[in-house]
Write a protein that holds these residues in place. Structure first.
Motif, PDB file in Angstrom:
ATOM      1  N   MET C 419      64.860  82.736  16.626  1.00 39.14           N
ATOM      2  CA  MET C 419      64.710  83.279  15.275  1.00 39.14           C
ATOM      3  C   MET C 419      65.469  82.485  14.224  1.00 39.14           C
ATOM      4  N   PRO C 421      66.818  78.837  12.151  1.00 45.40           N
ATOM      5  CA  PRO C 421      66.090  77.882  11.309  1.00 45.40           C
ATOM      6  C   PRO C 421      65.259  76.858  12.086  1.00 45.40           C
ATOM      7  N   CYS C 422      65.625  76.512  13.312  1.00 44.15           N
ATOM      8  CA  CYS C 422      64.825  75.495  14.022  1.00 44.15           C
ATOM      9  C   CYS C 422      63.546  76.094  14.584  1.00 44.15           C
ATOM     10  N   GLN C 423      63.399  77.418  14.459  1.00 49.65           N
ATOM     11  CA  GLN C 423      62.146  78.081  14.842  1.00 49.65           C
ATOM     12  C   GLN C 423      61.760  77.827  16.291  1.00 49.65           C
ATOM     13  N   ARG C 425      62.237  75.264  18.164  1.00 46.37           N
ATOM     14  CA  ARG C 425      61.905  73.905  18.616  1.00 46.37           C
ATOM     15  C   ARG C 425      62.889  73.416  19.680  1.00 46.37           C
ATOM     16  N   LEU C 426      64.170  73.852  19.539  1.00 42.85           N
ATOM     17  CA  LEU C 426      65.193  73.374  20.473  1.00 42.85           C
ATOM     18  C   LEU C 426      65.388  74.323  21.658  1.00 42.85           C
TER      19      LEU C 426
END
Lengths: 372, 100, 479
Positions: C419, C421-423, C425-426
């Motif tokens: 949830m 900021p990197c949504q 991806r990591l």
């Protein structure tokens, strides 16, 4: 024949989990059946308000029920946190609704007055405030705020933590939860209900339909017409921000983690994923006009979910006239009413049929209007 | 530490890190310029306050968030450093502040 | 190429919008434009090249072409073909939304804009596979790709005690490039599971016929001659108190510790699928490459009409293949737009497919050999899986065991993982694989995060400036 469970609750969202938790709390053997990971869950799209001020115009019983839930929330939150073992950040700070024009404010005040003029509704505790008073109480409010209404009974909660606490608490009370177990067929019998699901067959003495929009399909299997339709709501959440707002506003709130949530739209729509950029624009525009310094915040996510709406907008609580022991519970205020579902509704159905206080919420009200 | 190779040339420019003067080369990103100036930890997290430094340098991880010219939570690896730019680390300021 | 400085200069609609200026995007945009399509290429970086050819036109290493190697400089030709084309180009911009109806939300320098595209090609490339080991969030630990980006864009390398750890072709390339730049490493900790060799050998004949072999051997020889390589590393830990101080590792059953100022991690790359997924493109689990990729046909067409994927974002195949797949997507777009006569598309695709097949031949060997061990793909105990929300592997496993969480979306509600900021991806792959491991099923049965726009940050003020209809206002401002 002995059934596997005293109660099976069909649905693992906020309504189902709160009811299942309440039943388990009574020492009953309870099964909660849920969909898989990608469920069209209204519980994941709520705005997390525990809200009273504008609820019940058109149905005094709903105003009373909401207020009882708001009162029940204080002990319920404490007890749920003890059971689950973590904080859910319920606060009853009072809550605001903000108006951006004098006209909006006048319409809001008139609506609140009409609500409380209904027979049987408790006297209003709502204050109508002008723009300067709002800016005195909410220092970040901007010059465009024309005024607002404030109700001391309102508050909010971390709804994701509430959701997890209900599941965690239910598990700790000995409840059985099955995911990827959507119910395909309900077979009512003399001694209870047999349920065919994706995850196998189960049986229970009594069942509660708490599957949100899925209640229409499930109700048809047990002789109940449950007229619910989807109403889409869109939400925006920003990056984590230092605290700036101590009390929730009906369309802007800050979570304990820091994120600022902006809500809440309503439109007739049945696509769970669909979002209208223009609706987002209006929501963002209004939020920035209310609190100008929010403008620079980065939005982390926007999403939509489907409210479970009945024809008159009020909850449905009923028991199947054909198959006693099969109950239905449906509403679009799963957070506000969570305390009522756990602490009032669950004990009522555990004791037998819903008492007369639930009569106003019966499905019979829709039959009457259909005949007329 | 990170260092430019000895035979690397480029136009030098000046910017500030937390108010102190620093040098960079034209074309470098803010995140690279910080690392090359010896500033590694660029923020503490809004969740636990743990220190973080640039991790992927390609816009994906959001670890290199810094305040640039007064605006918070900018991805340092996606912004080209400019002469006179004011860069502030976000150590001890994990959550975005209103107005920044 | 017509470079646009701001979103206000964009047209309201384009025949084709290409997202990402790596090899696939550059090739696609140049060819589509040459074929008569009104084309826009949007990219997040300041200059064309993507990550593989990052800064190819502006790197400070222009005078030292030996450092990055000949493969890197092939990017110059792609970039100059694109520069010579008639396509519009918006650099330094983010695409925060692509809707299934191909409405594209863009933002640059704080201004947002919505435009329409008749056809979209997403060439969003790859990102490095997450490498969740204890201590990997500490300063001092970076991806090896990040170290390479510093070299390409700033001509800079790490000094002091530098440890490179992981597996995959890029690991060896980065080591060789650093050596060429005159900088070495304290050690390379090779995590390639030894058992992988058995599986890889089956693919050896086709690998021998591929262009990868010669390149690979040269790299390996050079690196092994100059740097201490520890093979068969089965566990890694970044230790330190607020900053990396040591790397602890297990090899051959023995635990050892080495002091380190920098640790660079790498275990392969995976498709960057966030944008495609948020646009509604169906994802499939690739069990060979251990990643999600958009379901796509031989032209890159996804499950959403008018949206195609090309390059590593459609499945990892490397830079040369990416450019070819970009060209194929361009042909398909031209055909769909009615700009190619008859079966011209198939005719022109034939030689491209033939070259592509050569590169495909070597992939099976590389995928099998460099398949990372499960212990490095999943998280456990206190090891952080989601870096943004600081959710650990232990918490994920407890949620599966105690709350019977079936997949990442219920988990997201419960633990907030994905949830931030990197949504996701990591953490997306780690979370899917950790749930799958805890449940004893395949990630295919567990699924991936449902992603929503904005896939990149946009401010509340920017959203507020987008067009509003009367119906939109009515949906929000109710009496």
């Amino acid at each position: 024949m002995r059934n596997d469970y005293d109660f099976a609750v069909l649905g693992g969202g906020l309504v189902g989990a709160a009811t299942a938790y309440g039943l388990a709390k009574l020492g009953l053997k309870v099964l909660m059946l849920d969909e898989g990971d990608v469920a069209k869950r209204a519980s994941r799209g709520n705005f997390a308000l525990v809200w009273v001020q504008n609820k019940g115009l058109g149905m005094p019983a709903y105003a009373t029920w909401t207020r009882r839930s708001s009162d029940a929330w204080v002990p319920f939150a404490r007890e749920l946190e003890d059971t689950a073992g973590f904080a859910i950040h319920h606060r009853r700070t009072g809550g605001y609704h903000l108006a951006l024009t004098e006209d909006e404010l006048a319409r809001r005040a008139a609506m609140i007055a009409r609500l409380h003029n209904q027979p049987g509704v408790a006297p209003s505790e709502v204050e109508v405030l002008d723009g300067d008073e709002i800016r005195r109480r909410l220092p970040e409010a901007g010059p465009e705020v024309a005024g607002g209404t404030f109700c001391p009974l309102d508050g909010d909660v971390n709804s994701l933590k509430l959701f997890r606490a209900l599941h965690e608490g239910f598990a700790r009370l000995g409840g059985t939860y099955r995911s990827e177990a959507m119910v395909d067929v309900i077979e009512p019998g003399a001694g209870g209900f047999a349920l065919s699901t994706q995850a196998g067959r189960f049986s229970a003495d009594r069942i509660v339909l708490a599957a949100g929009l899925g209640n229409a399909r499930l109700g048809a299997m047990v002789g109940m017409t449950v007229p619910v339709r989807p109403v889409r709501g869109q939400l925006i959440v920003t990056e984590k921000t230092a605290p700036f707002l101590d009390a929730p506003v009906s369309t802007v709130r800050q979570t304990d983690e820091g994120g600022v949530m902006v809500g809440d739209s309503q439109e007739e729509a049945d696509s769970y994923d669909g979002m209208r950029q223009g609706v987002m624009a209006v929501m963002a525009d209004r939020a920035v006009r209310m609190f100008p310094r929010l403008g620079r915040l980065n939005v982390v996510r926007t999403w939509s979910a489907l409210r479970v709406m009945s024809p008159d907008g009020f909850p449905i609580y009923d028991e199947s006239p054909v198959h006693p022991g099969c109950f239905v519970a449906t509403c679009h205020s799963g957070v506000t009413l969570a305390a009522a579902h756990a602490a009032l509704f669950a004990p009522a159905i555990a004791a037998g049929s819903p008492p007369s206080e639930f009569d106003d919420f019966s499905l019979r009200r829709f039959h009457v209007s259909a005949a007329a | 530490m990170f260092q430019r190779l000895p035979d690397i040339r480029g136009d030098a420019l000046s910017f500030t890190i937390d108010g102190k003067a620093a040098q960079a080369r034209a074309g470098e990103t803010v995140a690279s310029a910080l690392l090359l100036a010896g500033v590694e930890t660029c923020r503490t997290t809004p969740v636990s306050g743990a220190p973080r430094a640039p991790y992927c340098l390609m816009g994906v991880c959001f670890e290199c968030l810094v305040t640039i010219d007064g605006r918070g939570n900018q991805q340092g690896c996606l912004v080209t450093v400019q002469d006179g730019m004011r860069v502030e680390t976000q150590i001890g300021r994990g959550k975005r502040e209103l107005g920044r | 190429m017509i470079e646009l400085g701001q979103v206000a200069h964009l047209d309201a609609s384009y025949d084709l919008v290409v997202i990402g200026a790596g090899p696939a995007g550059l090739a696609c945009a140049a060819q589509a434009s040459a074929g008569g399509a009104r084309t826009l290429l949007v990219d997040e970086n300041a200059a064309p090249g993507g990550q593989i050819y990052r800064s190819v036109g502006a790197t400070p290493l222009r005078a030292r072409r030996d450092i990055l190697g000949a493969d890197y400089w092939t990017g110059e030709e792609l970039a100059s073909s694109f520069a010579a084309s008639g396509a519009a180009y918006l650099a330094g911009a983010t695409v925060w939304q692509v809707s299934p109806e191909r409405e594209i939300g863009l933002s640059k320098d704080g201004s947002a804009r919505l435009i329409d595209a008749r056809h979209v090609v997403m060439a969003t490339g790859a990102l490095e596979r997450p490498f969740p080991i204890p201590g990997w969030t500490q300063p001092g630990v970076m991806t090896a790709g990040a170290a390479q980006i510093l070299l390409k864009t700033a001509g800079a390398t790490a000094t002091g005690r530098v440890v490179l750890a992981g597996s995959g072709p890029l690991l060896w390339l980065i080591a060789a490039q650093s050596l060429a730049a005159g900088r070495s490493f304290s050690a390379i900790l090779d995590t390639t599971p030894k058992a992988n060799w058995t599986a890889a050998l089956a693919h050896l004949p086709s690998f021998l016929a591929s262009p990868y072999l010669a390149k690979g051997l040269k790299l390996l020889r050079r690196v092994r001659r100059e740097i201490a390589v520890v093979s068969g590393v089965t566990a890694l830990e970044a230790e330190g108190d607020g900053r990396l101080e040591r790397v602890r590792y297990v090899a051959g059953g023995e635990t050892r510790t080495i002091g380190a100022d920098h640790l660079f991690l790498h275990q392969g790359v995976t498709p960057n699928v966030n944008m495609a997924s948020a646009a509604g493109c169906e994802l499939v689990w690739d069990d060979l490459q251990l990643c999600w990729r958009p379901k796509a046909d031989a032209w890159g067409r996804t499950s959403v009409p008018g949206i195609a994927v090309a390059g590593d974002g459609a499945g990892i195949a490397g830079a040369e293949a990416a450019a070819l797949r970009g060209s194929l997507a361009a042909l398909d777009a031209l055909d769909a737009l009615g700009l190619l006569p008859g079966d011209e598309k198939t005719r022109r695709a034939a030689p491209l497919r033939k070259t592509l097949a050569r590169y495909d031949r070597g992939r099976g060997f590389l995928d099998a050999l460099y398949r990372p061990a499960k212990s490095f793909r999943t998280a456990d105990g206190d090891t952080i899986a989601c870096r943004c929300e600081e959710v650990t592997g232990g918490q994920i496993r407890a949620a599966v065991a105690d709350l019977h969480v079936a997949g990442p979306n219920q988990l997201k509600s419960f633990l907030r993982c994905g949830m931030g900021p990197c949504q996701g991806r990591l953490c997306g792959l780690t979370v899917s694989e950790t749930i799958a491991d805890a449940r004893g099923v395949s990630p295919a049965d567990v699924g991936y995060y449902r992603l929503r726009s904005p896939v990149k940050p946009i401010t509340l003020a920017e959203i507020a400036t987008l067009d509003q209809t009367e119906a939109d206002v009515k949906a929000v401002a109710r009496g």
